[in-house]
Structures are given as structure tokens and as C-alpha cells.
Motif scaffolding. Structure first.
Motif, PDB file in Angstrom:
ATOM      1  N   ALA A 113      39.502  54.290  40.701  1.00 35.39           N
ATOM      2  CA  ALA A 113      40.067  54.566  39.376  1.00 35.39           C
ATOM      3  C   ALA A 113      41.318  53.762  39.059  1.00 35.39           C
ATOM      4  O   ALA A 113      41.426  53.152  37.986  1.00 35.39           O
ATOM      5  CB  ALA A 113      40.366  56.056  39.250  1.00 35.39           C
ATOM      6  N   LYS A 114      42.277  53.731  39.953  1.00 37.45           N
ATOM      7  CA  LYS A 114      43.553  53.060  39.677  1.00 37.45           C
ATOM      8  C   LYS A 114      43.366  51.586  39.369  1.00 37.45           C
ATOM      9  O   LYS A 114      44.092  51.008  38.556  1.00 37.45           O
ATOM     10  CB  LYS A 114      44.498  53.241  40.860  1.00 37.45           C
ATOM     11  CG  LYS A 114      45.870  52.620  40.646  1.00 37.45           C
ATOM     12  CD  LYS A 114      46.777  52.865  41.852  1.00 37.45           C
ATOM     13  CE  LYS A 114      48.137  52.209  41.633  1.00 37.45           C
ATOM     14  NZ  LYS A 114      49.046  52.437  42.791  1.00 37.45           N
ATOM     15  N   TYR A 115      42.388  50.955  40.011  1.00 37.43           N
ATOM     16  CA  TYR A 115      42.179  49.514  39.849  1.00 37.43           C
ATOM     17  C   TYR A 115      41.119  49.158  38.817  1.00 37.43           C
ATOM     18  O   TYR A 115      40.871  47.982  38.566  1.00 37.43           O
ATOM     19  CB  TYR A 115      41.783  48.892  41.192  1.00 37.43           C
ATOM     20  CG  TYR A 115      42.938  48.550  42.097  1.00 37.43           C
ATOM     21  CD1 TYR A 115      44.230  48.987  41.831  1.00 37.43           C
ATOM     22  CD2 TYR A 115      42.735  47.781  43.248  1.00 37.43           C
ATOM     23  CE1 TYR A 115      45.282  48.681  42.675  1.00 37.43           C
ATOM     24  CE2 TYR A 115      43.779  47.470  44.101  1.00 37.43           C
ATOM     25  CZ  TYR A 115      45.052  47.917  43.815  1.00 37.43           C
ATOM     26  OH  TYR A 115      46.085  47.605  44.662  1.00 37.43           O
ATOM     27  N   LEU A 116      40.470  50.144  38.214  1.00 37.24           N
ATOM     28  CA  LEU A 116      39.352  49.857  37.327  1.00 37.24           C
ATOM     29  C   LEU A 116      39.721  48.918  36.182  1.00 37.24           C
ATOM     30  O   LEU A 116      39.036  47.906  35.958  1.00 37.24           O
ATOM     31  CB  LEU A 116      38.743  51.154  36.795  1.00 37.24           C
ATOM     32  CG  LEU A 116      37.510  51.021  35.907  1.00 37.24           C
ATOM     33  CD1 LEU A 116      36.394  50.254  36.619  1.00 37.24           C
ATOM     34  CD2 LEU A 116      37.010  52.404  35.482  1.00 37.24           C
ATOM     35  N   PRO A 117      40.784  49.172  35.402  1.00 36.03           N
ATOM     36  CA  PRO A 117      41.129  48.244  34.315  1.00 36.03           C
ATOM     37  C   PRO A 117      41.416  46.830  34.824  1.00 36.03           C
ATOM     38  O   PRO A 117      40.953  45.841  34.237  1.00 36.03           O
ATOM     39  CB  PRO A 117      42.368  48.878  33.692  1.00 36.03           C
ATOM     40  CG  PRO A 117      42.290  50.317  34.049  1.00 36.03           C
ATOM     41  CD  PRO A 117      41.693  50.348  35.415  1.00 36.03           C
ATOM     42  N   GLY A 118      42.166  46.739  35.911  1.00 35.81           N
ATOM     43  CA  GLY A 118      42.483  45.421  36.453  1.00 35.81           C
ATOM     44  C   GLY A 118      41.273  44.697  36.982  1.00 35.81           C
ATOM     45  O   GLY A 118      41.137  43.473  36.832  1.00 35.81           O
ATOM     46  N   ASN A 119      40.361  45.431  37.605  1.00 35.86           N
ATOM     47  CA  ASN A 119      39.150  44.795  38.125  1.00 35.86           C
ATOM     48  C   ASN A 119      38.297  44.213  37.011  1.00 35.86           C
ATOM     49  O   ASN A 119      37.739  43.112  37.145  1.00 35.86           O
ATOM     50  CB  ASN A 119      38.343  45.815  38.928  1.00 35.86           C
ATOM     51  CG  ASN A 119      38.925  46.077  40.305  1.00 35.86           C
ATOM     52  OD1 ASN A 119      39.588  45.220  40.879  1.00 35.86           O
ATOM     53  ND2 ASN A 119      38.676  47.258  40.837  1.00 35.86           N
ATOM     54  N   VAL A 120      38.157  44.928  35.912  1.00 41.18           N
ATOM     55  CA  VAL A 120      37.390  44.407  34.782  1.00 41.18           C
ATOM     56  C   VAL A 120      38.106  43.189  34.179  1.00 41.18           C
ATOM     57  O   VAL A 120      37.479  42.198  33.802  1.00 41.18           O
ATOM     58  CB  VAL A 120      37.188  45.499  33.717  1.00 41.18           C
ATOM     59  CG1 VAL A 120      36.546  44.911  32.453  1.00 41.18           C
ATOM     60  CG2 VAL A 120      36.313  46.624  34.269  1.00 41.18           C
ATOM     61  N   ARG A 121      39.406  43.243  34.164  1.00 38.70           N
ATOM     62  CA  ARG A 121      40.190  42.146  33.604  1.00 38.70           C
ATOM     63  C   ARG A 121      40.003  40.845  34.379  1.00 38.70           C
ATOM     64  O   ARG A 121      39.946  39.753  33.792  1.00 38.70           O
ATOM     65  CB  ARG A 121      41.674  42.532  33.598  1.00 38.70           C
ATOM     66  CG  ARG A 121      42.603  41.504  32.960  1.00 38.70           C
ATOM     67  CD  ARG A 121      44.027  42.043  32.946  1.00 38.70           C
ATOM     68  NE  ARG A 121      44.983  41.024  32.533  1.00 38.70           N
ATOM     69  CZ  ARG A 121      46.299  41.162  32.568  1.00 38.70           C
ATOM     70  NH1 ARG A 121      46.822  42.332  32.976  1.00 38.70           N
ATOM     71  NH2 ARG A 121      47.101  40.176  32.203  1.00 38.70           N
ATOM     72  N   VAL A 122      39.878  40.911  35.703  1.00 41.89           N
ATOM     73  CA  VAL A 122      39.772  39.680  36.485  1.00 41.89           C
ATOM     74  C   VAL A 122      38.365  39.105  36.490  1.00 41.89           C
ATOM     75  O   VAL A 122      38.176  37.934  36.856  1.00 41.89           O
ATOM     76  CB  VAL A 122      40.223  39.895  37.946  1.00 41.89           C
ATOM     77  CG1 VAL A 122      41.640  40.443  37.985  1.00 41.89           C
ATOM     78  CG2 VAL A 122      39.267  40.782  38.731  1.00 41.89           C
ATOM     79  N   LEU A 123      37.362  39.878  36.088  1.00 46.18           N
ATOM     80  CA  LEU A 123      35.992  39.380  36.135  1.00 46.18           C
ATOM     81  C   LEU A 123      35.796  38.178  35.224  1.00 46.18           C
ATOM     82  O   LEU A 123      36.226  38.167  34.073  1.00 46.18           O
ATOM     83  CB  LEU A 123      35.002  40.480  35.746  1.00 46.18           C
ATOM     84  CG  LEU A 123      34.764  41.605  36.753  1.00 46.18           C
ATOM     85  CD1 LEU A 123      33.821  42.636  36.164  1.00 46.18           C
ATOM     86  CD2 LEU A 123      34.215  41.059  38.069  1.00 46.18           C
ATOM     87  N   ALA A 124      35.118  37.177  35.755  1.00 44.50           N
ATOM     88  CA  ALA A 124      34.684  36.042  34.955  1.00 44.50           C
ATOM     89  C   ALA A 124      33.421  36.433  34.195  1.00 44.50           C
ATOM     90  O   ALA A 124      32.787  37.448  34.496  1.00 44.50           O
ATOM     91  CB  ALA A 124      34.410  34.844  35.859  1.00 44.50           C
ATOM     92  N   PRO A 125      33.026  35.654  33.178  1.00 48.74           N
ATOM     93  CA  PRO A 125      31.766  35.943  32.481  1.00 48.74           C
ATOM     94  C   PRO A 125      30.602  36.056  33.467  1.00 48.74           C
ATOM     95  O   PRO A 125      30.437  35.214  34.352  1.00 48.74           O
ATOM     96  CB  PRO A 125      31.602  34.735  31.561  1.00 48.74           C
ATOM     97  CG  PRO A 125      33.007  34.302  31.274  1.00 48.74           C
ATOM     98  CD  PRO A 125      33.745  34.521  32.556  1.00 48.74           C
ATOM     99  N   GLY A 126      29.820  37.136  33.322  1.00 48.47           N
ATOM    100  CA  GLY A 126      28.697  37.361  34.223  1.00 48.47           C
ATOM    101  C   GLY A 126      29.093  37.936  35.565  1.00 48.47           C
ATOM    102  O   GLY A 126      28.250  38.036  36.462  1.00 48.47           O
ATOM    103  N   GLY A 127      30.352  38.340  35.715  1.00 49.21           N
ATOM    104  CA  GLY A 127      30.841  38.835  36.994  1.00 49.21           C
ATOM    105  C   GLY A 127      30.350  40.237  37.332  1.00 49.21           C
ATOM    106  O   GLY A 127      29.807  40.950  36.484  1.00 49.21           O
ATOM    107  N   THR A 128      30.572  40.621  38.582  1.00 47.25           N
ATOM    108  CA  THR A 128      30.117  41.922  39.079  1.00 47.25           C
ATOM    109  C   THR A 128      31.232  42.616  39.836  1.00 47.25           C
ATOM    110  O   THR A 128      31.845  42.029  40.733  1.00 47.25           O
ATOM    111  CB  THR A 128      28.912  41.761  40.022  1.00 47.25           C
ATOM    112  OG1 THR A 128      27.841  41.107  39.327  1.00 47.25           O
ATOM    113  CG2 THR A 128      28.428  43.118  40.519  1.00 47.25           C
ATOM    114  N   LEU A 129      31.479  43.873  39.467  1.00 49.08           N
ATOM    115  CA  LEU A 129      32.408  44.731  40.191  1.00 49.08           C
ATOM    116  C   LEU A 129      31.596  45.743  40.983  1.00 49.08           C
ATOM    117  O   LEU A 129      30.804  46.493  40.412  1.00 49.08           O
ATOM    118  CB  LEU A 129      33.339  45.450  39.207  1.00 49.08           C
ATOM    119  CG  LEU A 129      34.103  46.676  39.726  1.00 49.08           C
ATOM    120  CD1 LEU A 129      35.026  46.308  40.876  1.00 49.08           C
ATOM    121  CD2 LEU A 129      34.874  47.335  38.585  1.00 49.08           C
TER     122      LEU A 129
END
Length: 325
Positions: A215-231
Motif C-alpha cells: 500500500a505505501k508504495y503503490l502510488p510511487g510504483n505506478v509512477r515509475v512504470l514505463a509504458p506497458g510496464g508491470t507491477l
């Protein structure tokens, strides 16, 4: 005959008890445990936040190495395994013990050149890393991967596997000691999360994120994704509810996957048996030629399981902590 086991009591204590040695079912084997790996999920189970699947023993422990002592009837008829075979295994519970039953599809031979003790550091980490980085996220050479918890058992193994694949590896850590070890294992870039904002540093640049924080990292993880990326979220260390920017996810054509190994089916597509087969086929050769090495922080007696759990949060602990009956 009794079996000394470490059982979780929901007041957060760990009590060593004597119980009957478990009997293997038709599709199971009985293993005399040499060592059991300690995982973050074990801590969560001890705290009452991650109960075992229905029908699984409440004895903690999801990976082990040891020697087969007894075969179930169907396993004996198959002829693949025999008493005396040295094995590593993932299990849904029961590893913190002198003896444990293991479904046959979750057995793996010991990689050539490994001791039984060293092999205990591999099953859960190898299964988790390969199933998520490769089977789920499809990490390939030339891509960039961000691994949170670079000093953990999962993190230290994931660095080596991702480098072997040919990826650029970035990790987050919380101490200089863990940062240095991550670099030694092959990390191309290390971010100390206490000093830097990983999301600001890596915006729109990462193809795959392997996350144990949630949860704490969810916004940041989506932010770093490149187009077509996967979390890929594999842990819940910092909460289970977070803010998800659906617009950003859609604009990036990105994916968010939540998964674990423990609650997968025994056999069939995406099963534990499929994962162990893939690990033996793809990861064991890397271990045998020295490309991937088990990283062991400490080995403690079973009676010191509480101390082993506490080591997972230590700034000085890098890699796996093992317990020996």
C-alpha cells in the motif's frame, strides 16, 4: 516417535512442542529437515495476519531442505524418488520442524555442488522470483527492473536472476551495508529509500517492479512504470489498502498483479508443481555454474526462531536466515 516443532501462538510467542511425526499421504513424502528458511510471511503468520490455507498444519515454515525418509503409496509406485534422496522443497506449512510432509510436486533435487544447508536458502526465494519476474511479468534482456527490499532473501536472489536474464537492475534498500551488498551482487543502481524518493528518481522508466511493500508504495510504483510496464506485488509489509491512479495505469497501458506461491494449486496451470519444474529447469543451472549464489545471513537453532524473525528487520541482516532443528 515425536517430532519437535515450532508452533505459532497468536500472542506472538513461538513455542517449541513435541508432536507425533506426520504421516505422508499417497502423493506426499516425509522429509527429515536439515534446515528451514525464514520468510516475511512466517512473521505475518506468527502475528495472526497470514493464516495457512485450509487443511494445512499451523506449524510455521514454507521452505526446507532435507532427506526423504518415507514415501506415500502413489509416490513409491512412480519410482522417481526414494528414501535417502536429498531434496529442497516449497510447502504451505510445517517447515519449522524435525520432520515435514511435502507434496511430491513441490520436491526439487539439490543443485549440484550445494550442501543441504545452503540449499535451504533457495526454494521459496527461487520459486517466488522466477514465477513473478519471468512467468508473470515476462522480464527479458534489455528491460529495467526495480526490486524493493534489495537486501532481503528475495531481493538478493532477484538481483542475481535479473542480471543473469540481462536486465538492468535497480534496488531500494534502507542501509549502506545492504546497498554495498546489492552492488556486489550486480545491482546497477541502488536507492536508499531513507534518503531518496524512488518515484521521483525513476519516473516512467521501469519495465517491471517487484514489490514487497504494497500500500505505501503503490502510488510511487505506478509512477515509475514505463509504458506497458508491470507491477507485481508479492508482499504486504506496509499495508493492504492504497491509492491507485487508474488514469495513469490506463495511459501507460500498465498492469498490476497481486500474487503469491503459497495459495496456488498443487498441480495444473500456474501451479506449485509447474513453478518447481521451471525453477529446476531454469534456475538450478544458474546456481550450479555459480551465476546465482544463495546469500545466507545467519543460521540459528530452531529454538531461536523468534530471534530469527527479528533478524529480518535488522539493518545488518542481508539475505536469508535459516533455522536448524
Amino acid at each position: 516417535m515425536t517430532d519437535k516443532t515450532m508452533k505459532a501462538i497468536w500472542n506472538n510467542n513461538l513455542d517449541l512442542e513435541d508432536t507425533a511425526v506426520p504421516a505422508p499421504g499417497p502423493d506426499e513424502v516425509l522429509v527429515k529437515v536439515t534446515a528451514a528458511g525464514v520468510n516475511r510471511a512466517d512473521v505475518m503468520q506468527r502475528e495472526g495476519n497470514y493464516p495457512p490455507p485450509p487443511g494445512v498444519t499451523d506449524i510455521i515454515g514454507m521452505e526446507l531442505s532435507g532427506v526423504i525418509t518415507e514415501l506415500g503409496g502413489d509416490v513409491a509406485r512412480q519410482g522417481r524418488w526414494a528414501p535417502g534422496d536429498e531434496v529442497a522443497a516449497i510447502i504451505s506449512g510445517g517447515g519449522y520442524a524435525e520432520y515435514a510432509v511435502v507434496p511430491v510436486g513441490q520436491l526439487m533435487p539439490i543443485p549440484a555442488g550445494m550442501t543441504l544447508l545452503e540449499a535451504a536458502a533457495l526454494p521459496e526465494t527461487a520459486a517466488t522470483v522466477w514465477s513473478n519476474l519471468v512467468m508473470e511479468a515476462g522480464l527479458t534482456a534489455g528491460q529495467t527492473v526495480l526490486i524493493h527490499g534489495g537486501g532481503s532473501g528475495i531481493g538478493t536472489h532477484a538481483i542475481q536472476v535479473a542480471k543473469a536474464i540481462g536486465a538492468t537492475v535497480i534496488v531500494t534498500v534502507g542501509s549502506e551495508g545492504k546497498a554495498q551488498r546489492a552492488r556486489e551482487l550486480g545491482a546497477d543502481r541502488v536507492i536508499n529509500y531513507r534518503e531518496q524518493d524512488f518515484a521521483e528518481e525513476l519516473e516512467n522508466s521501469v519495465d517491471v517492479v517487484l514489490d514487497i511493500i504494497a500500500a505505501k508504495y503503490l502510488p510511487g510504483n505506478v509512477r515509475v512504470l514505463a509504458p506497458g510496464g508491470t507491477l507485481v506485488i508479492i508482499g504486504m509489509m506496509r499495508g493492504t489498502h492504497g491509492d491507485l491512479d487508474i488514469g495513469a495505469l490506463i495511459n501507460k497501458r500498465a498492469r498490476v498483479i497481486g500474487t503469491n506461491v503459497r495459495r496456488r494449486p498443487l498441480t495444473g496451470p500456474g501451479s506449485k508443481a509447474t513453478i518447481t519444474d521451471e525453477v529446476v529447469k531454469n534456475v538450478w543451472p544458474l546456481v550450479e555454474d555459480g551465476t546465482v549464489k544463495p546469500v545466507i545471513s545467519a543460521t540459528l537453532p530452531l529454538a531461536e526462531a523468534r530471534a530469527a524473525h527479528e533478524m529480518l528487520d535488522s539493518a545488518d541482516s542481508v539475505g536469508k536466515v535459516l533455522l536448524r532443528p
